[in-house]
Motif scaffolding. Structure first.
Motif, PDB file in Angstrom:
ATOM      1  N   UNK A  39     -11.507   5.129  -8.413  1.00  0.00           N
ATOM      2  CA  UNK A  39     -12.312   6.233  -7.898  1.00  0.00           C
ATOM      3  C   UNK A  39     -11.514   7.536  -7.908  1.00  0.00           C
ATOM      4  N   UNK A  40     -12.190   8.616  -8.264  1.00  0.00           N
ATOM      5  CA  UNK A  40     -11.590   9.961  -8.226  1.00  0.00           C
ATOM      6  C   UNK A  40     -10.350  10.065  -9.096  1.00  0.00           C
ATOM      7  N   UNK A  41     -10.518   9.755 -10.367  1.00  0.00           N
ATOM      8  CA  UNK A  41      -9.468   9.959 -11.348  1.00  0.00           C
ATOM      9  C   UNK A  41      -9.997  10.871 -12.459  1.00  0.00           C
ATOM     10  N   UNK A  42      -9.476  10.730 -13.673  1.00  0.00           N
ATOM     11  CA  UNK A  42      -9.874  11.607 -14.773  1.00  0.00           C
ATOM     12  C   UNK A  42     -10.393  10.809 -15.964  1.00  0.00           C
ATOM     13  N   UNK A  43     -11.101   9.743 -15.683  1.00  0.00           N
ATOM     14  CA  UNK A  43     -11.568   8.846 -16.743  1.00  0.00           C
ATOM     15  C   UNK A  43     -12.861   9.375 -17.346  1.00  0.00           C
TER      16      UNK A  43
ATOM     17  N   UNK B 239      -2.513  -1.316  -3.289  1.00  0.00           N
ATOM     18  CA  UNK B 239      -3.295  -0.094  -3.049  1.00  0.00           C
ATOM     19  C   UNK B 239      -2.362   1.095  -3.251  1.00  0.00           C
ATOM     20  N   UNK B 240      -2.591   1.859  -4.326  1.00  0.00           N
ATOM     21  CA  UNK B 240      -1.792   3.060  -4.600  1.00  0.00           C
ATOM     22  C   UNK B 240      -2.757   4.242  -4.613  1.00  0.00           C
ATOM     23  N   UNK B 241      -3.092   4.715  -3.437  1.00  0.00           N
ATOM     24  CA  UNK B 241      -4.171   5.691  -3.281  1.00  0.00           C
ATOM     25  C   UNK B 241      -3.628   7.076  -2.946  1.00  0.00           C
ATOM     26  N   UNK B 242      -4.228   8.086  -3.586  1.00  0.00           N
ATOM     27  CA  UNK B 242      -3.923   9.479  -3.270  1.00  0.00           C
ATOM     28  C   UNK B 242      -2.463   9.816  -3.562  1.00  0.00           C
TER      29      UNK B 242
ATOM     30  N   UNK C 272       0.855  -1.187   0.000  1.00  0.00           N
ATOM     31  CA  UNK C 272       0.000   0.000   0.000  1.00  0.00           C
ATOM     32  C   UNK C 272       0.893   1.241   0.000  1.00  0.00           C
ATOM     33  N   UNK C 273       0.628   2.161  -0.916  1.00  0.00           N
ATOM     34  CA  UNK C 273       1.360   3.422  -0.996  1.00  0.00           C
ATOM     35  C   UNK C 273       0.350   4.556  -0.928  1.00  0.00           C
TER      36      UNK C 273
ATOM     37  N   UNK D   2      -7.221   4.708  -6.464  1.00  0.00           N
ATOM     38  CA  UNK D   2      -8.093   5.846  -6.153  1.00  0.00           C
ATOM     39  C   UNK D   2      -7.304   7.142  -5.985  1.00  0.00           C
ATOM     40  N   UNK D   3      -7.969   8.248  -6.329  1.00  0.00           N
ATOM     41  CA  UNK D   3      -7.451   9.598  -6.098  1.00  0.00           C
ATOM     42  C   UNK D   3      -6.077   9.810  -6.718  1.00  0.00           C
TER      43      UNK D   3
END
Length: 500
Positions: A347-351, A300-303, A261-262, A325-326
């Protein structure tokens, strides 16, 4: 970090000023060791306590410390003289205790916070005293990037004589403790673990300034490199706020790690994770098979600041769950190589488009695309293994787009809240009507429909089917008429030719 054992001749102490807080005077002690410097604020009372210990245990002369003064101890002239005298006292103690560096003196000057040797000795002593009981309760532990940097640098230098003299300070206690951990958490600062909230819908956490000095030192967290080879059997690695490019050596983690997780780092490319300790990483398609993370199942590579999914994702061949996400991702790529991938969260990207995603995600079970810019759903129409689909908070405004996912045979959970279409009249019934006989199997926005919604949906479905049949009949009649006109025209042309 400082290394007093190598830079003892380049170490100096001074007291540049006095700081007054709530009428209490603190002497600001500045310590320089090589290129590293930090400060420690101490009252005269603290000097007195230190001196008493040094007199009793280190044979320091009792008259070395400037004496107390009851009357007039607040005057500027007296304070200035005491400041100079205390500075001279510390310089003499540094010379006298240069070789032994007793714990009392080390902690008074805070070497144990910023020096490689003294920090690791302090950590070793802690693990010697409490490591066994801690591991009995949990095999998860959070280490600051400063601690990891100190451990990594300590691996490169010989064993100090002080460790041989006192077994509780032995570096082996750190090695033993870390080798038994199952989960390691890399933190920007010590004791910041309670501030990490994995539910990033909350803003209650306090983000750490990675480019600001640690404590009173000139050490910057984002500039500290570290290795992970001390973790021999680690299964889970969580890195919070620190770039993976700071990692020099992952050791055997490519063989043992199951979850990584990052969070909140500055990484922009997946290869900065997959090839974190490879200084020759680049954009070429050829990948070193020795760099495979063979047992990794969850990532998990979030935010972070990811802009793409590059080809190095193939170094996670057995990945089952991928959370991105993010970030700033606008499209997907290279996921067709992950044959075991079952869950993907973006979630919360630019797709904005999902064109032909079945070619990338043939075996996917769960897909989260909430909080993006999606309007059209045709690209999801062949994800036949999909069970869970989250499209909430996008830009879907046409109810007919639901037809593209209404025929997915296994779909059970669908979220559309936050889209323009969700504000229309009879929204739930109109959506459920697109699932035909399966409408009672669908959870829409986390709820199954009620009987009224089912009845309305069946009526809407019947009307829509009737309208579609009528439209097909109309098209069929029009096509027949067109064919008749063509045949009539052909006969007319043939007759005219015969007359001539």
């Amino acid at each position: 970090m400082s290394n007093y054992s190598q830079h003892s001749n380049e170490t100096s102490i001074s007291i540049p000023r006095i700081i007054t807080v709530d009428s209490v005077n603190y002497y600001e002690i500045m310590i320089k060791c090589g290129h590293v410097m930090w400060t420690a604020n101490r009252r005269y009372r603290d000097f007195d306590d230190l001196h008493n210990k040094l007199v009793q245990e280190r044979s320091v002369a009792k008259d070395k410390l400037p004496p107390k003064k009851v009357i007039g101890n607040k005057s500027p002239t007296f304070l200035k003289k005491r400041q100079e005298a205390l500075e001279q006292y510390l310089k003499e103690m540094l010379i006298f205790l240069k070789v032994t560096m007793p714990k009392e003196f080390v902690e008074f000057l805070e070497f144990h916070r910023y020096d490689i040797i003294f920090l690791t000795q302090n950590l070793a002593n802690s693990f010697f005293l409490r490591g066994e009981s801690f591991l009995a309760k949990s095999k998860k532990y959070g280490l600051s990037v400063l601690e990891l940097h100190a451990i990594s640098e300590r691996l490169k230098i010989p064993c100090p004589s002080t460790e041989s003299a006192d077994g509780t300070l032995n570096f082996s206690h750190i090695m033993d403790f870390c080798s038994q951990l199952e989960t390691a958490i890399v933190l920007p600062a010590k004791n910041s673990l309670p501030m990490i909230l994995y539910d990033d819908d909350s803003d209650k956490y306090i983000p750490h300034a990675l480019h600001k000095p640690i404590g009173s030192s000139n050490l910057i967290p984002s500039q500290l490199r570290y290795e992970l080879s001390v973790f021999k059997g680690l299964r889970n690695l969580i890195i919070y706020g620190i770039s993976t490019e700071n990692i020099e050596n992952v050791g055997g983690l490519r063989e043992s790690l199951v979850r990584i997780e990052i969070y909140k780092s500055e990484i922009k490319h997946i290869r900065q994770i997959t090839l974190c300790d490879d200084i020759h990483r680049n954009d070429t398609e050829e990948l070193d098979q020795s760099k495979l993370w063979k047992n990794l199942r969850h990532a998990v590579f979030k935010d972070n600041q990811l802009t793409e999914i590059d080809h190095s994702i193939r170094l996670f061949p057995n990945l089952k769950d991928l959370v991105l996400d993010k970030n700033q991702i606008g499209s997907i790529a290279h996921l067709s190589h992950l044959n075991n991938l079952q869950a993907l969260s973006l979630r919360s990207n630019r797709i904005a488009e999902c064109r032909d995603w079945h070619l990338q995600l043939g075996n996917l079970v769960s897909l989260n695309l909430s909080q993006n810019r999606i309007r059209l759903l045709e690209g999801l129409s062949k994800l036949y293994s999909l069970v869970n689909l989250d499209l909430s908070c996008n830009q879907i405004d046409d109810i007919n787009e639901i037809d593209h996912i209404g025929n997915l045979p296994l779909l059970e959970n669908l979220r559309l809240m936050g889209n323009p279409v969700a504000g229309s009249v009879d929204y739930r019934a109109r959506v459920l009507s697109r699932f035909g006989e399966r409408l009672q199997e669908i959870y829409l926005d986390n709820e199954k429909g009620n009987q009224t919604e089912y009845d309305t949906a069946l009526v809407l479905s019947a009307l829509r089917i009737s309208a579609q049949n009528s439209q097909r009949k109309l098209h069929s009649l029009l096509d027949t008429a067109a064919v008749g006109e063509k045949l009539s025209g052909a006969r007319s042309g043939s007759s005219s030719s015969g007359t001539r």
